[in-house]
Design an enzyme around this catalytic site. Structure first.
Site, PDB file in Angstrom:
ATOM      1  N   VAL A 294       4.652   8.018  12.350  1.00 47.51           N
ATOM      2  CA  VAL A 294       3.671   8.536  13.307  1.00 47.51           C
ATOM      3  C   VAL A 294       2.660   9.425  12.582  1.00 47.51           C
ATOM      4  CG1 VAL A 294       3.300   9.833  15.440  1.00 47.51           C
ATOM      5  CG2 VAL A 294       5.424   8.551  15.130  1.00 47.51           C
TER       6      VAL A 294
ATOM      7  N   LYS B 266       3.853   4.438  18.490  1.00 48.51           N
ATOM      8  CA  LYS B 266       3.970   5.831  18.031  1.00 48.51           C
ATOM      9  C   LYS B 266       4.189   6.772  19.215  1.00 48.51           C
ATOM     10  CE  LYS B 266       0.966   4.732  14.112  1.00 48.51           C
ATOM     11  NZ  LYS B 266      -0.470   4.575  13.746  1.00 48.51           N
TER      12      LYS B 266
ATOM     13  N   THR C   7       0.816  -1.215   0.000  1.00 50.32           N
ATOM     14  CA  THR C   7       0.000   0.000   0.000  1.00 50.32           C
ATOM     15  C   THR C   7       0.849   1.264   0.000  1.00 50.32           C
ATOM     16  OG1 THR C   7      -1.678  -1.199   1.253  1.00 50.32           O
ATOM     17  CG2 THR C   7      -1.858   1.202   1.219  1.00 50.32           C
ATOM     18  N   VAL C   8       1.729   1.389   0.997  1.00 48.82           N
ATOM     19  CA  VAL C   8       2.515   2.620   1.120  1.00 48.82           C
ATOM     20  C   VAL C   8       3.568   2.704   0.022  1.00 48.82           C
ATOM     21  CG1 VAL C   8       3.996   3.992   2.621  1.00 48.82           C
ATOM     22  CG2 VAL C   8       2.081   2.711   3.598  1.00 48.82           C
TER      23      VAL C   8
ATOM     24  N   ALA D  75      12.822  20.655  -4.248  1.00 47.11           N
ATOM     25  CA  ALA D  75      14.067  20.056  -3.739  1.00 47.11           C
ATOM     26  C   ALA D  75      15.300  20.560  -4.473  1.00 47.11           C
ATOM     27  CB  ALA D  75      13.989  18.535  -3.852  1.00 47.11           C
TER      28      ALA D  75
END
Lengths: 439, 439
Positions: free
Chosen positions: A132, A205, A13-14, A33
């Site tokens: 987190v 977390k 997913t991530v 950047a």
């Protein structure tokens, strides 16, 4: 400048979200950047899946060690999760001189000390904004935005699954088990939801937040961890009538003698913004001595919100990759030679106020007896509410008694609870929940 | 490492707060920054006041140019405010090779392009976290925490004075003038509150947010600026009945053809967290394409909250002072050679929904006429509420008609308003407020 080359470990997913966001916003990201950020390699045991997501845009391998061994890779993004192979790979990536970005709170909360020490020794960055509260830049805000402050406490809704369940329980008056099944059906809870509902994920977390707020090492083993599985619709309803919502909070609070680190269901005044954070959303309150109370709110999970944090870390690394180590923000906000020696306090020393629900016989003198026991322990009472008595066949009248206390030590409360529970007029196990004003 | 030496220009509220916070938390700050941050010089026209605040801790001068001329000073903190002398001093400090920290939103919103260009040419940092939303690290979150995102819009309660006034108007049902006087008595509004209540201060901050969100130059001259002085208790009450709160929002929104930049009273759905931000508190919502909606909440003014932001900038500078320029975050989030050419849209092109209140004769056909005019302009209606008619002596029955529209161009609404206002059955100037769902 040449682009920063990234190797992605895990394209779930991530990982998929990170790939998508970097591709879609590559121009916007480069404009910020000052250099491109390219995913050059992807490692996943499921190479077919990886190919579906990535196409021909990056080299795909099934062995993560090929990514780590590639001298052209600047940064390894670990999105495997868990303590096992992820730990070995992160340490190997560090040893190979790669910077690391990870969303793995479990790994860092438990093995952070070892990992950050290895990174320091090797002169590489381990960045973990995504670990987190998903896309909310809470790590950056705490580590860099509030550096002027002595942080007093941090308290957050940092697990979306449990916040979704609690919101549904309150909204629909349903019990935990029913809502959990619904949450699983909707994809808000995993097939094995243990880490979420038992408070472990939130405690991981909270452990990371405690470290960067106070400059203490990560000490998950000393955290108090309590989930929402025993919470009843009755207490949510009573809390509501008293002006409170029940939220699973991860809390880290500085006391003179040490740091409280605890995750548990908590009554929060309804008028606080954080009490109104509903569904799968996350929010973290930070109290600093100069800034006062600040709050950070957003999506705490999901492919793109988490990817937002991963990519922000990559941009930070892109800026600092050629800079001297002094230009970097320390992993845990404080310089490694300036960490705090404050211990994590044992639970008995934790100070908080309480909500108690007692099923008692509706007789004269019961309340006097109970309040006497609290007084003996030096616990003062904020409010007592007696519900209407109902008759239970053959057992006489019974009633629910709700007591809200002022701040007291958990140890004192435990002694009071034992004494109250032993009374013959207390007819059922006493329900005890903690309460925080968060003022 | 030797400490970073700071020269403070102006020792009023924020200057005093900065001095206090740096002294009280010097150890905590050094533990984070890896080096001390010392206020070595303070310049203030009132040297006696400066002496009272600073004691013997720093050299005190009445001429700010002595600070700028001192080769031992690394960073000049400008807390004088305004466009006049502050501008000259900031440019002189830059020319002298000093890094600059400022809380001066007016200066940067109007003269930012010149100031940032000078800083770039000289290779120094101009940091301004304190210029928007006090202690909330919103500049850092936008510039660094959300770099993965294409920002879609930013909307914030970024002026505490007006939010206090609006909260009081709603809470107590009072009119603007009454509450303003109370706010002045309590110190929430200045003796000359023009910049706050006319929306200028919020528009300065919105201008800065628009620049860092979208990579456009600061263009305060193109911002739409509207305050709260004409807001009536009646509309706050009607909005409430319809499920909305009225907040003064600074809004910057990306459209395909350009950027909307506007500050005005806005109806916001009551169920949104930001609608429940009360009193002098600030909150900023940011919508990014990857992260979704995030919110940042805290104190937007006051000595120590603002000092919290000033000192955070000083810590950032302390880390980067010896690093190559590439390690720095660009002033306006985007590399100077990668700014966006998107223009600020004229107000007629702005798209929003509206709340209209019309005083009309209570006759058949009035509503049909009005809705016909809206339809001619392609404006669709979300809701119409007709209040009970009341009889005005000698003039027959009158009534308040509230119309909520869907999104439309401001230009179309202006044409519709002109046509409606010209109707003989429309008996008073139409009240028009903008509405944002912020979903």
């Amino acid at each position: 400048m040449r682009p920063v080359r990234v190797g992605l470990l895990g394209i779930g997913t991530v990982g998929g979200g990170t790939f998508t966001v970097l591709r879609r916003n590559q121009e916007e990201i480069r404009r910020r950047a000052g250099r491109g950020i390219e995913i050059a390699m992807v490692a996943d045991l499921n190479a077919d899946l990886a190919r579906q997501v990535v196409g021909d845009a990056a080299q795909i391998v099934s062995d993560a060690r090929q990514v780590i061994a590639n001298p052209d890779i600047d940064v390894v993004v670990e999105l495997i999760g868990g303590y096992g192979v992820a730990k070995a790979l992160v340490l190997e990536a560090i040893a190979a001189g790669k910077h690391v970005v990870t969303a793995n709170k479990a790994l860092l909360a438990v093995h952070g000390t070892e990992i950050f020490a290895a990174a320091r020794a090797k002169g590489v960055i381990v960045a973990f904004e995504a670990a987190v509260a998903g896309g909310i830049p809470i790590i950056k805000s705490l580590r860099e935005g509030l550096t002027a402050n002595q942080i007093q406490w941090v308290a957050g809704i940092i697990n979306g699954t449990t916040n979704f369940i609690l919101s549904e329980m309150r909204d629909k008056g349903l019990d935990f088990d029913v809502v959990l099944k619904e949450a699983q059906r909707l994809g808000y809870a995993e097939a094995d939801p243990t880490f979420d509902i038992e408070g472990v994920d939130a405690a991981h977390k909270a452990t990371l937040l405690s470290a960067i707020a106070f400059g203490i090492p990560v000490q998950f083993d000393k955290a108090h961890v309590e989930g929402i599985t025993k919470l009843s619709a009755t207490d949510i309803k009573y809390a509501e009538q008293l002006g409170y919502r029940i939220k699973l909070l991860g809390i880290a609070r500085r006391r003179d003698s040490g740091i409280e680190l605890r995750t548990h269901p908590t009554l929060v005044p309804m008028r606080r913004l954080i009490a109104n954070v509903e569904g799968a959303m996350n929010a973290v309150l930070v109290q600093g001595d100069a800034v006062g109370t600040t709050m950070y709110y957003g999506k705490g999970a999901g492919a793109e919100p988490t990817a937002s944090a991963v990519v922000a870390d990559l941009v930070d690394i892109a800026r600092l990759i050629d800079a001297a180590p002094e230009a970097r923000v320390p992993h845990l906000a404080f310089q490694p030679d300036s960490m705090s020696a404050l211990p994590i306090l044992p639970l008995d020393e934790v100070i908080t106020s309480f909500y108690l629900r007692l099923r008692v016989a509706d007789k004269a003198g019961v309340l006097a007896k109970l309040t006497g026991i609290l007084a003996e322990q030096g616990i003062s009472i904020d409010a007592v509410i007696q519900r209407e008595a109902d008759e239970v066949s053959g057992e006489g009248n019974q009633t629910d008694l709700i007591i809200l206390t002022h701040d007291t030590k958990e140890g004192s409360m435990n002694q009071a609870l034992a004494a109250m529970q032993a009374l013959p007029t207390v007819l059922a196990p006493i329900v005890r929940l903690r309460k925080e004003e968060l003022a």
